[in-house]
Design an enzyme around this catalytic site. Structure first.
Site, PDB file in Angstrom:
ATOM      1  N   TYR A 156     -10.902   8.057  -6.292  1.00 10.31           N
ATOM      2  CA  TYR A 156     -10.106   7.266  -5.610  1.00 10.31           C
ATOM      3  C   TYR A 156      -9.342   7.658  -3.886  1.00 10.31           C
ATOM      4  O   TYR A 156      -9.183   9.580  -4.786  1.00 10.31           O
ATOM      5  CB  TYR A 156      -8.573   6.804  -6.631  1.00 10.31           C
ATOM      6  CG  TYR A 156      -9.453   6.156  -7.764  1.00 10.31           C
ATOM      7  CD1 TYR A 156      -9.155   4.523  -7.456  1.00 10.31           C
ATOM      8  CD2 TYR A 156      -9.173   5.821  -8.972  1.00 10.31           C
ATOM      9  CE1 TYR A 156      -9.589   3.335  -8.235  1.00 10.31           C
ATOM     10  CE2 TYR A 156      -9.054   5.363  -9.457  1.00 10.31           C
ATOM     11  CZ  TYR A 156      -9.928   3.788  -9.445  1.00 10.31           C
ATOM     12  OH  TYR A 156      -9.856   3.164 -10.203  1.00 10.31           O
TER      13      TYR A 156
ATOM     14  N   HIS B 217      -6.751   6.335  -1.596  1.00  8.03           N
ATOM     15  CA  HIS B 217      -5.088   5.648  -1.021  1.00  8.03           C
ATOM     16  C   HIS B 217      -4.746   6.609  -0.305  1.00  8.03           C
ATOM     17  O   HIS B 217      -3.431   7.765  -0.076  1.00  8.03           O
ATOM     18  CB  HIS B 217      -3.879   5.941  -2.392  1.00  8.03           C
ATOM     19  CG  HIS B 217      -5.025   5.118  -4.036  1.00  8.03           C
ATOM     20  ND1 HIS B 217      -4.556   3.773  -4.247  1.00  8.03           N
ATOM     21  CD2 HIS B 217      -5.309   5.196  -5.348  1.00  8.03           C
ATOM     22  CE1 HIS B 217      -5.435   3.325  -5.547  1.00  8.03           C
ATOM     23  NE2 HIS B 217      -5.573   4.413  -5.503  1.00  8.03           N
TER      24      HIS B 217
ATOM     25  N   ASP C 242       4.418 -14.976  -7.094  1.00  6.96           N
ATOM     26  CA  ASP C 242       3.452 -14.802  -5.941  1.00  6.96           C
ATOM     27  C   ASP C 242       3.338 -15.373  -4.422  1.00  6.96           C
ATOM     28  O   ASP C 242       4.074 -16.420  -4.767  1.00  6.96           O
ATOM     29  CB  ASP C 242       2.293 -14.546  -6.521  1.00  6.96           C
ATOM     30  CG  ASP C 242       1.287 -14.048  -5.842  1.00  6.96           C
ATOM     31  OD1 ASP C 242       0.266 -12.745  -6.670  1.00  6.96           O
ATOM     32  OD2 ASP C 242       0.140 -14.892  -4.463  1.00  6.96           O
TER      33      ASP C 242
ATOM     34  N   ASP D 183       1.278   4.309  -5.594  1.00 10.17           N
ATOM     35  CA  ASP D 183      -0.518   4.864  -4.739  1.00 10.17           C
ATOM     36  C   ASP D 183      -0.270   4.060  -3.566  1.00 10.17           C
ATOM     37  O   ASP D 183      -1.278   5.178  -2.492  1.00 10.17           O
ATOM     38  CB  ASP D 183      -1.736   4.470  -6.384  1.00 10.17           C
ATOM     39  CG  ASP D 183      -1.918   5.448  -7.133  1.00 10.17           C
ATOM     40  OD1 ASP D 183      -1.650   6.985  -7.013  1.00 10.17           O
ATOM     41  OD2 ASP D 183      -2.318   4.676  -7.804  1.00 10.17           O
TER      42      ASP D 183
ATOM     43  N   SER E 177      -5.995  -0.769 -13.363  1.00  6.78           N
ATOM     44  CA  SER E 177      -5.048  -1.509 -12.350  1.00  6.78           C
ATOM     45  C   SER E 177      -4.767  -2.632 -13.997  1.00  6.78           C
ATOM     46  O   SER E 177      -3.240  -2.827 -14.152  1.00  6.78           O
ATOM     47  CB  SER E 177      -5.187  -3.157 -11.577  1.00  6.78           C
ATOM     48  OG  SER E 177      -5.544  -2.588 -10.523  1.00  6.78           O
TER      49      SER E 177
ATOM     50  N   LYS F 294      -9.327  11.330  -9.020  1.00 15.79           N
ATOM     51  CA  LYS F 294      -8.026  10.771  -8.114  1.00 15.79           C
ATOM     52  C   LYS F 294      -8.422  11.701  -6.857  1.00 15.79           C
ATOM     53  O   LYS F 294      -9.123  12.181  -6.889  1.00 15.79           O
ATOM     54  CB  LYS F 294      -6.902  11.577  -8.718  1.00 15.79           C
ATOM     55  CG  LYS F 294      -5.824  10.895  -9.469  1.00 15.79           C
ATOM     56  CD  LYS F 294      -5.673   9.630  -9.537  1.00 15.79           C
ATOM     57  CE  LYS F 294      -4.279   8.946  -8.928  1.00 15.79           C
ATOM     58  NZ  LYS F 294      -4.493   8.270  -8.503  1.00 15.79           N
TER      59      LYS F 294
ATOM     60  N   GLU G  20     -10.972   2.178  -4.541  1.00 17.68           N
ATOM     61  CA  GLU G  20      -9.741   0.687  -4.183  1.00 17.68           C
ATOM     62  C   GLU G  20     -10.333   0.366  -3.264  1.00 17.68           C
ATOM     63  O   GLU G  20     -10.260  -1.257  -3.275  1.00 17.68           O
ATOM     64  CB  GLU G  20      -8.746   1.075  -3.998  1.00 17.68           C
ATOM     65  CG  GLU G  20      -8.550   2.349  -2.996  1.00 17.68           C
ATOM     66  CD  GLU G  20      -8.354   4.001  -2.400  1.00 17.68           C
ATOM     67  OE1 GLU G  20      -8.252   4.641  -1.837  1.00 17.68           O
ATOM     68  OE2 GLU G  20      -9.197   4.489  -3.500  1.00 17.68           O
TER      69      GLU G  20
ATOM     70  N   ARG H  18      -8.133  11.959 -16.921  1.00 15.71           N
ATOM     71  CA  ARG H  18      -9.245  11.933 -16.943  1.00 15.71           C
ATOM     72  C   ARG H  18     -10.311  12.526 -16.174  1.00 15.71           C
ATOM     73  O   ARG H  18     -10.123  13.418 -15.798  1.00 15.71           O
ATOM     74  CB  ARG H  18      -8.861  10.365 -16.223  1.00 15.71           C
ATOM     75  CG  ARG H  18      -8.718   9.200 -16.807  1.00 15.71           C
ATOM     76  CD  ARG H  18      -7.975   7.787 -15.808  1.00 15.71           C
ATOM     77  NE  ARG H  18      -6.955   9.066 -14.099  1.00 15.71           N
ATOM     78  CZ  ARG H  18      -6.613   7.959 -13.633  1.00 15.71           C
ATOM     79  NH1 ARG H  18      -6.925   6.617 -13.230  1.00 15.71           N
ATOM     80  NH2 ARG H  18      -5.196   8.072 -12.659  1.00 15.71           N
TER      81      ARG H  18
END
Length: 372
Positions: A94, A96, A198, A270, A134, A75, A118, A15
């Site tokens: 991102y 994380h 959930d 992640d 996602s 990333k 995120e 990407r």
């Protein structure tokens, strides 16, 4: 502002932080855009396309980190990248950080102001910059799981949708958020027997109405979790606590109750993963086996489909990126949703979930930005 985009260097990451279309938007706002040569090669965007959009092409990432006021990536920065970041520079990507103390230490040491895709929020309480990836990861999880279930890849040898006269595979999805929804959609479309667990009853009602009886919904208790995981052929880990490390829902001990050759796909990797036995893998070596259970834990799943995912990511990040380029730190002060994306600022952790996970003192971003 000078906005820079280096080529991604993480394993099999194709990407790109800025597509040529996004570059045109930044240039139209009066910004200078600098792109590392071949940064867009993974999505078929050649240097000439970036030049036509108004960008300047440079030969190395070093020039990006040296010259850019804001660095836009996909990333998290790798060690050789965070070593080049500097105080006063904006990093937009991102991150994380919760399960990654080394990167956090590197960013703190650099003095950079780091905004994590995120944890940026929206008016509905959603995570608009995480959502598109996602969606991609949820759909890919079923493709990856279906492949891993094949005998040649270490799986049980089951076709996800079965055939007439033969039962389909049983798929258990842990978490009914964006990843879980899209994983369930793909699995149902292939004919699998799908259950979503959930702990939000309103969300389970939404999913039940959405799928109109084509999936089973179940409130997640320890008993329910064990029953579903033990009977599943494929388990998708789709649990998210924004900014924080993922909870370990499936323990090492529980693997002994799972079917031999069953498959785990941990989309939460992640954030450290929601299976106790998970460890990050790469597209070049995506799976490993523990106690007869195949684990797929690739940390950049959407990188496998970069044309789709880079376009979806840029659609989401452009709006906020332009605010940062136009207004600098003032954009963080003025927009609380963008401010929620601030994770590190000039040597201090500004996201409370990250601070708690890694043992740092958490600082209110409003206070630090006001003093800046």
């Amino acid at each position: 502002m000078r906005v820079g985009c280096p080529k991604e260097i993480k394993n099999h990451e194709y990407r790109v932080g800025l597509t040529p279309g996004a570059v045109r938007e930044y240039v139209a706002h009066g910004h200078e855009v600098v792109i590392e040569t071949k940064a867009g090669a993974g999505i078929g965007a050649e240097d000439d396309a970036y030049r036509a959009a108004g960008a300047k092409i440079v030969s190395s990432a070093r020039e990006i980190f040296e010259k850019a006021d804001m660095v836009v990536k996909v990333k998290e920065p790798q060690p050789e990248e965070w070593a080049q970041l500097r105080e006063g520079q904006l990093l937009y990507t991102y991150l994380h950080l919760a399960p990654d103390p080394r990167q956090t230490e590197g960013l703190l040491g650099s003095g950079v102001t780091a905004i994590a895709y995120e944890t940026v929020t929206d008016e509905r309480g959603g995570l608009p910059l995480l959502a598109p990836m996602s969606e991609v990861a949820g759909r890919l999880a079923i493709q990856a799981g279906a492949t891993a279930l094949q005998k040649a890849h270490g799986g049980r040898g089951i076709l996800l949708g079965g055939v007439p006269g033969v039962l389909p595979a049983k798929v258990t999805v842990l978490g009914g958020g964006v990843v879980g929804l899209h994983a369930a959609r793909m699995a149902v479309g292939l004919g699998a027997d799908v259950t979503i667990l959930d702990r939000s009853l309103p969300r389970l009602r939404q999913l039940d109405e959405l799928f109109a009886g084509r999936v089973h919904t179940r409130y997640s208790t320890i008993d329910a979790l064990e029953e579903e995981v033990f009977s599943a052929d494929l388990v998708i880990g789709a649990v998210l606590i924004p900014g924080a490390a993922a909870p370990k829902l499936v323990t090492r001990e529980m693997l002994s109750g799972m079917k031999r050759g069953s498959v785990i796909v941990d989309v939460a990797i992640d954030q450290g993963g929601c299976f106790e036995t998970s460890k990050a893998t790469t597209h070049s070596d995506p799976t490993f086996e523990v106690d007869g259970v195949v684990h797929y834990c690739v940390a950049n799943m959407p990188g496998a489909v970069p044309v789709t995912s880079a376009a979806a990511l840029n659609n989401a990040t452009l709006h906020y990126g332009l605010q940062l380029a136009d207004r600098g730190l003032a954009a963080l002060t003025e927009n609380r949703h963008l401010r929620n994306g601030l994770n590190v600022h000039r040597g201090r952790v500004t996201n409370l979930a990250v601070a708690e996970a890694l043992g740092y003192e958490g600082h209110a971003p409003e206070t630090l930005l006001k003093s800046a």
